[in-house]
Design an enzyme around this catalytic site. Structure first.
Site, PDB file in Angstrom:
ATOM      1  N   CYS A 293       7.363   2.046  -5.259  1.00 38.43           N
ATOM      2  CA  CYS A 293       5.934   1.718  -5.249  1.00 38.43           C
ATOM      3  C   CYS A 293       5.134   2.993  -4.979  1.00 38.43           C
ATOM      4  CB  CYS A 293       5.675   0.679  -4.164  1.00 38.43           C
ATOM      5  SG  CYS A 293       3.935   0.285  -3.961  1.00 38.43           S
TER       6      CYS A 293
ATOM      7  N   CYS B 183       3.411   2.535  -1.293  1.00 37.59           N
ATOM      8  CA  CYS B 183       4.125   2.470  -0.011  1.00 37.59           C
ATOM      9  C   CYS B 183       5.547   3.023  -0.079  1.00 37.59           C
ATOM     10  CB  CYS B 183       4.150   1.035   0.514  1.00 37.59           C
ATOM     11  SG  CYS B 183       5.290  -0.042  -0.368  1.00 37.59           S
TER      12      CYS B 183
ATOM     13  N   CYS C 162       3.888  -5.612  -5.324  1.00 35.86           N
ATOM     14  CA  CYS C 162       4.806  -5.089  -4.313  1.00 35.86           C
ATOM     15  C   CYS C 162       4.710  -6.008  -3.095  1.00 35.86           C
ATOM     16  CB  CYS C 162       4.407  -3.667  -3.941  1.00 35.86           C
ATOM     17  SG  CYS C 162       5.317  -3.022  -2.514  1.00 35.86           S
TER      18      CYS C 162
ATOM     19  N   CYS D 258       3.239  -4.002   0.244  1.00 39.10           N
ATOM     20  CA  CYS D 258       1.849  -3.545   0.418  1.00 39.10           C
ATOM     21  C   CYS D 258       0.858  -4.270  -0.483  1.00 39.10           C
ATOM     22  CB  CYS D 258       1.755  -2.040   0.201  1.00 39.10           C
ATOM     23  SG  CYS D 258       1.836  -1.573  -1.531  1.00 39.10           S
TER      24      CYS D 258
ATOM     25  N   CYS E  45       6.796  -6.344 -17.083  1.00 41.84           N
ATOM     26  CA  CYS E  45       5.960  -5.378 -17.790  1.00 41.84           C
ATOM     27  C   CYS E  45       5.079  -4.708 -16.734  1.00 41.84           C
ATOM     28  CB  CYS E  45       5.130  -6.126 -18.836  1.00 41.84           C
ATOM     29  SG  CYS E  45       4.159  -5.055 -19.875  1.00 41.84           S
TER      30      CYS E  45
HETATM   31 ZN   LIG Z   1       4.080  -1.100  -2.146  1.00 41.58          ZN
END
Ligand SMILES: [Zn+2]
Length: 141
Positions: free
Chosen positions: A55, A58, A104, A107, A127
């Site tokens: 990510c 984070c 995610c 976060c 996607c």
């Molecule tokens: Zn994240």
């Protein structure tokens, strides 16, 4: 948009100003404003190296090169996340379409959407916006 019962609240929470300071405008637009980068414009859609996609907000590992495939859409595409609990999925009814949004789990960054239309092992196509990801190449040896 209400979270499904199985979605845990994000554990990394920052203010808008903190995210803006940390991210590029394109990263901020995608992850915090639920934007979509134009196809073939972001990073990684054509990335073929082995490694892990984390990510951009984070640093949590989200996808692996092992499940990445060339979908021809111009966005990085995967048939599975690195772990089920790494992502959260939300029903998205915007744009008069019913889609499943992928975020995610740690976060709450918007990543992209998952579509049930791929013939690969899971039948799923994640996607994902390249601007929501950071690629860490696998170290040799
Ligand atoms: Zn994240």
């Amino acid at each position: 948009m209400t979270a499904p019962a199985n979605v845990k609240p994000p554990t990394v929470v920052k203010s808008e100003a903190e995210w803006r300071a940390q991210l590029t405008p394109a990263q901020y637009y995608v992850t915090r404003e639920h934007g979509t980068e134009p196809p073939f414009s972001g990073p990684y859609w054509n990335e073929k190296a082995l490694g892990t996609y984390t990510c951009v907000c984070c640093g949590e590992p989200l996808f692996s090169s092992e499940t990445k495939f060339n979908s021809g859409t111009g966005w990085p595409s995967y048939y599975a996340p690195i772990a089920d609990e790494a992502i959260s999925e939300y029903s998205d009814r915007s744009l008069f379409m019913r889609r499943t949004e992928v975020r995610c789990a740690k976060c709450d960054a918007h990543l992209g959407h998952v579509f049930p239309d791929d013939p690969r092992p899971t039948g799923l196509r994640y996607c994902i916006n390249g601007h929501a990801l950071r690629f860490s190449p696998k170290k040799a040896g």
